[in-house]
Scaffold this active site. Structure first.
Site, PDB file in Angstrom:
ATOM      1  N   CYS A 197       0.797  -1.066  -0.331  1.00  0.00           N
ATOM      2  CA  CYS A 197       0.382  -0.188   0.185  1.00  0.00           C
ATOM      3  C   CYS A 197       1.158   1.312   0.140  1.00  0.00           C
ATOM      4  O   CYS A 197       1.444   1.211  -1.041  1.00  0.00           O
ATOM      5  CB  CYS A 197      -1.193  -0.200   1.226  1.00  0.00           C
ATOM      6  SG  CYS A 197      -2.229   1.013   1.184  1.00  0.00           S
TER       7      CYS A 197
ATOM      8  N   HIS B  73      -3.915  -4.880   0.443  1.00  0.00           N
ATOM      9  CA  HIS B  73      -2.703  -5.637   1.946  1.00  0.00           C
ATOM     10  C   HIS B  73      -3.129  -7.139   2.317  1.00  0.00           C
ATOM     11  O   HIS B  73      -3.901  -7.650   2.779  1.00  0.00           O
ATOM     12  CB  HIS B  73      -3.494  -5.000   3.309  1.00  0.00           C
ATOM     13  CG  HIS B  73      -3.548  -3.492   3.417  1.00  0.00           C
ATOM     14  ND1 HIS B  73      -2.456  -2.644   4.148  1.00  0.00           N
ATOM     15  CD2 HIS B  73      -4.214  -2.369   2.241  1.00  0.00           C
ATOM     16  CE1 HIS B  73      -2.245  -2.049   4.008  1.00  0.00           C
ATOM     17  NE2 HIS B  73      -3.744  -0.998   3.054  1.00  0.00           N
TER      18      HIS B  73
ATOM     19  N   GLU C 251      -1.236  -8.601   4.128  1.00  0.00           N
ATOM     20  CA  GLU C 251      -1.227  -9.356   5.523  1.00  0.00           C
ATOM     21  C   GLU C 251      -2.365  -9.345   6.301  1.00  0.00           C
ATOM     22  O   GLU C 251      -2.829  -9.855   7.376  1.00  0.00           O
ATOM     23  CB  GLU C 251      -0.314  -8.678   6.383  1.00  0.00           C
ATOM     24  CG  GLU C 251      -0.799  -7.085   6.093  1.00  0.00           C
ATOM     25  CD  GLU C 251      -1.318  -6.188   5.392  1.00  0.00           C
ATOM     26  OE1 GLU C 251      -2.167  -4.649   6.062  1.00  0.00           O
ATOM     27  OE2 GLU C 251      -0.996  -6.219   4.109  1.00  0.00           O
TER      28      GLU C 251
END
Length: 244
Positions: A117, A216, A218
């Site tokens: 990001c 994202h 994660e």
């Protein structure tokens, strides 16, 4: 037996936070999703707070095998020669400076790098590129921004024949939470976009792992792009050991 898991540095926020009895205390922090995802991908996470100078960045990277530039606040538009849009009201110059030093030193050491990001955006800025300061003004909606503390599912098409497609295939559904995007990215190849034409992934040419993704990973069960960083860091660390 020596643990061969690569050590991955993850950059952090430095801003006011509250916990327990403490309120609005300056803190170095990061959502645990990042460290947990690196662990799931086979690496050992180490958090890297904003650093005081470039020498500190060089010293830190000398002890790491890979670098993950995490998401967060907007980059100061002055870093890419623009005045701030009315929707860009907060940035952190200490973090901008620290992460730019880290990227510069990672280049010198040829360490593997992943930007997530804001991290991807900073990679573009470090290379002399620029950003779309407020994406809704360009695409006509704010779905990329998700909710206040949630992510929007955005379909992404990945170009074949690149590092990102080798990791992810040619189509994914991303977890999106951003109001800015990369506009210009000198030295990087655009490798994924969404239906609005927004750049969703880019990578450097050559054999060094240097990848940015706008979403994202994660926050999801799909950590393949982080596994790519960890695998590249493991290989890089092995090569450096062999050269000693």
């Amino acid at each position: 037996m020596t643990d061969q898991r690569p050590i991955i540095g993850i950059t952090t926020y430095r801003q006011a936070a509250s916990w327990g009895a403490w309120r609005e205390v300056p803190a170095d922090l990061l959502p645990s999703d990042y460290a947990l995802a690196v662990e799931r991908a086979g690496g050992i996470p180490v958090l890297v707070p904003p650093l005081a100078d470039r020498d500190a960045a060089r010293a830190v990277l000398g002890r790491l095998d890979g670098l993950l530039i995490a998401g967060g606040a907007d980059v100061n538009p002055a870093r890419y020669g623009q005045e701030p849009d009315p929707n860009v009201v907060r940035w952190y110059d200490d973090r901008d400076a620290s992460e730019l030093w880290l990227l510069g030193e990672a280049d010198a050491l040829r360490l593997p790098v992943l930007g997530i990001c804001r991290g991807m955006q900073l990679m573009a800025v470090a290379a002399g590129g620029s950003l779309v300061q407020h994406l809704p003004d360009v695409v006509g909606h704010d779905r990329h921004g998700g909710g206040e503390s949630s992510y929007e599912a955005i379909p992404v098409v990945v170009d074949p024949g690149h590092r990102v497609s080798a990791l992810l295939g040619e189509q994914i559904t991303s977890a999106s939470h951003h109001h800015q995007a990369v506009a210009d990215h000198p030295g990087f190849v655009a490798t994924a976009r969404d239906a609005d034409g927004v750049l969703q992934a880019m990578e450097a040419e050559g054999d060094r792992f240097e990848v940015g993704v706008q979403w994202h990973p994660e926050t999801t069960d799909d950590v393949r792009v982080i596994e790519g960083l960890v695998d590249a860091a493991r290989d890089s660390a092995a090569r450096r050991r062999d050269e000693r």
